[in-house]
Design a protein around this motif. Structure first.
Motif, mmCIF file in Angstrom:
data_model
loop_
_atom_site.group_PDB
_atom_site.id
_atom_site.type_symbol
_atom_site.label_atom_id
_atom_site.label_comp_id
_atom_site.label_asym_id
_atom_site.label_seq_id
_atom_site.Cartn_x
_atom_site.Cartn_y
_atom_site.Cartn_z
ATOM 1 N N LYS A 148 26.124 47.021 -24.394
ATOM 2 C CA LYS A 148 24.930 46.611 -23.667
ATOM 3 C C LYS A 148 24.419 47.750 -22.783
ATOM 4 C CE LYS A 148 26.274 41.743 -23.474
ATOM 5 N NZ LYS A 148 26.552 40.585 -22.588
ATOM 6 N N TRP A 149 23.135 47.726 -22.537
ATOM 7 C CA TRP A 149 22.522 48.705 -21.644
ATOM 8 C C TRP A 149 21.583 47.958 -20.699
ATOM 9 C CZ3 TRP A 149 23.909 53.332 -20.367
ATOM 10 C CH2 TRP A 149 23.030 54.148 -19.635
ATOM 11 N N PRO A 150 21.637 48.221 -19.394
ATOM 12 C CA PRO A 150 20.832 47.454 -18.436
ATOM 13 C C PRO A 150 19.341 47.675 -18.616
ATOM 14 C CG PRO A 150 21.899 49.319 -17.354
ATOM 15 C CD PRO A 150 22.489 49.229 -18.724
ATOM 16 N N GLN A 151 18.597 46.583 -18.540
ATOM 17 C CA GLN A 151 17.142 46.662 -18.680
ATOM 18 C C GLN A 151 16.529 47.419 -17.505
ATOM 19 O OE1 GLN A 151 15.226 42.970 -19.683
ATOM 20 N NE2 GLN A 151 13.347 43.526 -18.595
ATOM 21 N N GLY A 152 15.578 48.317 -17.821
ATOM 22 C CA GLY A 152 14.871 49.046 -16.780
ATOM 23 C C GLY A 152 15.653 50.192 -16.174
ATOM 24 N N PHE A 153 16.775 50.577 -16.793
ATOM 25 C CA PHE A 153 17.617 51.643 -16.245
ATOM 26 C C PHE A 153 17.739 52.768 -17.257
ATOM 27 C CE2 PHE A 153 21.784 53.624 -15.495
ATOM 28 C CZ PHE A 153 21.675 53.936 -14.149
ATOM 29 N N LEU A 154 17.341 53.989 -16.855
ATOM 30 C CA LEU A 154 17.425 55.149 -17.733
ATOM 31 C C LEU A 154 18.104 56.306 -16.992
ATOM 32 C CD1 LEU A 154 13.858 55.095 -19.336
ATOM 33 C CD2 LEU A 154 16.019 54.589 -20.499
ATOM 34 N N VAL A 155 18.830 57.135 -17.738
ATOM 35 C CA VAL A 155 19.537 58.280 -17.168
ATOM 36 C C VAL A 155 19.051 59.547 -17.861
ATOM 37 C CG1 VAL A 155 21.785 59.307 -16.685
ATOM 38 C CG2 VAL A 155 21.567 56.821 -16.854
ATOM 39 N N THR A 156 18.802 60.595 -17.097
ATOM 40 C CA THR A 156 18.366 61.855 -17.691
ATOM 41 C C THR A 156 18.867 63.012 -16.825
ATOM 42 O OG1 THR A 156 16.450 63.045 -18.588
ATOM 43 C CG2 THR A 156 16.151 61.920 -16.471
ATOM 44 N N GLY A 157 18.485 64.240 -17.179
ATOM 45 C CA GLY A 157 18.893 65.412 -16.402
ATOM 46 C C GLY A 157 20.383 65.694 -16.510
ATOM 47 N N ASP A 158 20.936 66.306 -15.469
ATOM 48 C CA ASP A 158 22.352 66.681 -15.468
ATOM 49 C C ASP A 158 23.273 65.481 -15.568
ATOM 50 O OD1 ASP A 158 21.679 69.304 -15.324
ATOM 51 O OD2 ASP A 158 22.334 69.625 -13.264
ATOM 52 N N ALA A 159 22.793 64.296 -15.226
ATOM 53 C CA ALA A 159 23.623 63.101 -15.347
ATOM 54 C C ALA A 159 23.947 62.800 -16.807
ATOM 55 C CB ALA A 159 22.928 61.897 -14.710
ATOM 56 N N VAL A 160 23.108 63.275 -17.728
ATOM 57 C CA VAL A 160 23.368 63.125 -19.162
ATOM 58 C C VAL A 160 24.085 64.355 -19.698
ATOM 59 C CG1 VAL A 160 22.331 62.906 -21.463
ATOM 60 C CG2 VAL A 160 21.418 61.593 -19.543
ATOM 61 N N CYS A 161 23.549 65.517 -19.394
ATOM 62 C CA CYS A 161 24.102 66.751 -19.962
ATOM 63 C C CYS A 161 23.943 67.893 -18.971
ATOM 64 C CB CYS A 161 23.384 67.082 -21.270
ATOM 65 S SG CYS A 161 24.118 68.426 -22.209
ATOM 66 N N SER A 162 25.047 68.529 -18.634
ATOM 67 C CA SER A 162 25.002 69.705 -17.766
ATOM 68 C C SER A 162 25.727 70.843 -18.454
ATOM 69 C CB SER A 162 25.635 69.413 -16.404
ATOM 70 O OG SER A 162 27.007 69.094 -16.551
ATOM 71 N N PHE A 163 25.193 72.054 -18.290
ATOM 72 C CA PHE A 163 25.687 73.219 -19.007
ATOM 73 C C PHE A 163 26.350 74.211 -18.062
ATOM 74 C CE2 PHE A 163 22.125 71.591 -21.419
ATOM 75 C CZ PHE A 163 22.575 71.625 -22.728
ATOM 76 N N ASP A 191 10.231 46.681 -19.700
ATOM 77 C CA ASP A 191 10.466 45.240 -19.761
ATOM 78 C C ASP A 191 11.132 44.829 -21.064
ATOM 79 O OD1 ASP A 191 9.307 44.869 -17.271
ATOM 80 O OD2 ASP A 191 7.287 44.634 -18.113
ATOM 81 N N ASN A 192 11.100 45.739 -22.025
ATOM 82 C CA ASN A 192 11.678 45.460 -23.346
ATOM 83 C C ASN A 192 13.074 46.078 -23.411
ATOM 84 O OD1 ASN A 192 12.419 45.767 -26.144
ATOM 85 N ND2 ASN A 192 10.287 45.297 -26.685
ATOM 86 N N THR A 193 14.097 45.242 -23.510
ATOM 87 C CA THR A 193 15.480 45.723 -23.511
ATOM 88 C C THR A 193 15.755 46.669 -24.660
ATOM 89 O OG1 THR A 193 16.224 43.677 -22.446
ATOM 90 C CG2 THR A 193 17.908 45.032 -23.516
ATOM 91 N N TRP A 222 13.609 48.564 -26.213
ATOM 92 C CA TRP A 222 12.913 49.833 -25.964
ATOM 93 C C TRP A 222 13.708 50.708 -25.008
ATOM 94 C CZ3 TRP A 222 11.338 52.194 -21.501
ATOM 95 C CH2 TRP A 222 10.539 53.339 -21.657
ATOM 96 N N VAL A 223 14.252 50.102 -23.946
ATOM 97 C CA VAL A 223 15.019 50.859 -22.956
ATOM 98 C C VAL A 223 16.228 51.523 -23.610
ATOM 99 C CG1 VAL A 223 16.437 50.685 -20.880
ATOM 100 C CG2 VAL A 223 14.281 49.444 -21.013
ATOM 101 N N LYS A 224 16.941 50.770 -24.423
ATOM 102 C CA LYS A 224 18.126 51.324 -25.075
ATOM 103 C C LYS A 224 17.750 52.438 -26.043
ATOM 104 C CE LYS A 224 22.396 49.889 -27.340
ATOM 105 N NZ LYS A 224 23.196 48.742 -27.825
ATOM 106 N N ASN A 225 16.670 52.243 -26.794
ATOM 107 C CA ASN A 225 16.227 53.272 -27.727
ATOM 108 C C ASN A 225 15.733 54.514 -26.991
ATOM 109 O OD1 ASN A 225 15.509 54.034 -30.575
ATOM 110 N ND2 ASN A 225 13.456 54.125 -29.681
#
Length: 208
Positions: free
Chosen positions: A66-81, A109-111, A113-116
């Protein structure tokens, strides 16, 4: 529960010494002595300082579960070099572009979509991650998978590119574009470029 798949690699666990004499000796011990030649007779302006942040981290968010609706992660929190590669900001921009494209075709609002959208953000880091960390895996002190036909083949091909780039300006320019992320790795795999790499790389390698 959120399932997070993470992959870690750590570059050489070696910190250059910070006193002048030892630092010069360290520079001389590198595979190429070009840096040592450049600084051997230079006058230092201040005391050398060691930069010790050398790990690269890639988290495969939203791959499963499962992935929380309305929550996205990007930047160094996903990938840091490892900063030596100078790819972090450009890679983060690619992730931002991915999010912008996703936003044009859905909303938070679309669960589904958020996961994709999160998967697309993670995927945006794949190319720079492969370029940098696969080279890290050459070194014994690096933590990560060091076996497999694909990895060995990639290292051998990378060796040929490096040799060919030293003697063929077309290969060198394309290789620099890929490293600077103004071209994708596919630019090195066109029939013409492969012919140049194999012709220059194998010929010069046989003379080593």
């Amino acid at each position: 529960m959120i399932n997070i798949f993470a992959r870690y690699t750590v570059f050489q666990k070696i910190t250059p010494p910070t006193d002048e004499t030892a630092f010069l000796n360290f520079a001389k011990s590198l595979r190429s002595d070009i840096i040592h030649q450049g600084i051997a007779n230079a006058e230092p302006q201040n005391q050398p300082k060691a930069f010790v942040k050398n790990e690269s981290t890639y988290r495969y968010y939203a791959e499963a579960g499962k992935w929380p609706q309305g929550f996205l992660v990007t930047g160094d929190a996903v990938c840091s070099f490892n900063p030596i590669y100078g790819q972090g900001m450009t890679a983060a921009l690619l992730a931002a572009e991915s999010l912008a494209k996703s936003a044009a075709h859905g909303n938070s609002d679309n669960t589904a979509w958020v996961k994709n959208a999160q998967r697309n953000i993670v995927q945006a880091y794949r190319s720079p991650w492969t370029i940098s960390t696969n080279e890290d895996l050459r070194w014994p002190a690096t933590e990560g998978p060091k076996t497999g036909v694909a990895l060995r083949t990639m290292h051998k091909f990378s060796n040929l590119i490096g040799i060919a780039a030293a003697h063929n300006q077309h290969v060198a320019y394309t290789y620099i574009q890929v490293l600077h992320m103004t071209a994708t790795p596919a630019a090195l795999l066109t029939p013409l470029m492969l012919a140049r790499i194999l012709k220059s790389g194998l010929r010069k390698k046989s003379r080593l």
